[in-house]
Design an enzyme around this catalytic site. Structure first.
Site, PDB file in Angstrom:
ATOM      1  N   SER A  66       0.348  -0.962   0.165  1.00  0.00           N
ATOM      2  CA  SER A  66      -0.440   0.269   0.133  1.00  0.00           C
ATOM      3  C   SER A  66       0.927   1.565  -0.098  1.00  0.00           C
ATOM      4  CB  SER A  66      -0.968  -0.276   1.077  1.00  0.00           C
ATOM      5  OG  SER A  66      -1.647   0.808   1.614  1.00  0.00           O
ATOM      6  N   HIS A 108      -2.574  -1.182  -4.118  1.00  0.00           N
ATOM      7  CA  HIS A 108      -4.164  -1.574  -4.380  1.00  0.00           C
ATOM      8  C   HIS A 108      -4.340   0.319  -4.468  1.00  0.00           C
ATOM      9  CE1 HIS A 108      -4.486  -1.970   0.583  1.00  0.00           C
ATOM     10  NE2 HIS A 108      -4.070  -1.202   0.148  1.00  0.00           N
TER      11      HIS A 108
END
Length: 199
Positions: free
Chosen positions: A97, A122
């Site tokens: 992330s 993501h």
């Protein structure tokens, strides 16, 4: 967690440091764990300190993080870009992330991963409760942040914004080799030897 203490002999006797302070002497910053405002403030303070000490010397940011708060991560990212000192990024364990985003934001040619590290990108996560109007405002903001992060990740990796947007729709896991091919890192490091890239 107990932080180890390192004792060094100097001409004036013994000097003890916690391990992170000792690493800082060698221009190493360790970003371990989730990224929140407190962690970001500590990393930013270390970046600014090392910049003030020597703006021409590399700073090494080691990342082992599951990600965290987008605004906290962006504060670290903006500071990395703001200072003159080149920031080398090294993934140890995982950079997921916002951790992966910071990994990609290191100095071009100086972004690394250890052999068995994993990288995951993501879209930003968010949750908000309240009145419908407020929820709508926050939804618009998270979509704006998503577009901003996709554009920056595309810039750092050389991928198209469309590809990054498609890949970040869901959790997208990569090995070090896959992250190198994607453009998040430049090379994989084994035993202080860089493989698969320049250097």
């Amino acid at each position: 967690m107990l932080v180890p203490i390192v004792v060094e002999q100097t001409g004036r006797g013994e000097r003890s440091y916690d391990i992170y302070s000792r690493l800082l002497k060698d221009r190493i910053i360790f970003l371990g764990g989730g990224i929140d405002d407190n962690v970001a403030n500590l990393v930013i303070a270390q970046l600014l300190f090392l910049e003030a000490e020597d703006p021409d010397k590399d700073i090494h940011l080691y990342i082992n993080s599951p990600g965290g708060v987008v605004t906290a991560g962006m504060a670290i990212y903006d500071t990395m870009r703001y200072i003159k000192a080149p920031v080398s990024t090294i993934c140890v364990g995982q950079a997921a992330s916002m951790g992966a985003f910071l990994l990609s934001g290191g100095e071009k040619g100086k972004r690394y991963s250890l052999v068995n590290s994993r990288i995951m990108i993501h879209q930003p996560l968010g949750g908000f409760q309240g009145q419908a109007t407020d929820i709508h405002i926050h939804a618009k903001e998270i979509l704006r942040m998503k577009d901003q992060l996709n554009a920056l990740l595309a810039e750092h990796t050389g991928q198209s914004v469309e590809k990054v947007a498609a890949d970040t729709e869901r959790d997208y896991f990569m090995s070090g080799e896959e992250a190198k091919n994607y453009g998040i890192i430049d090379a994989i490091v084994t035993r202080n030897v860089v493989t698969g890239g320049a250097n």
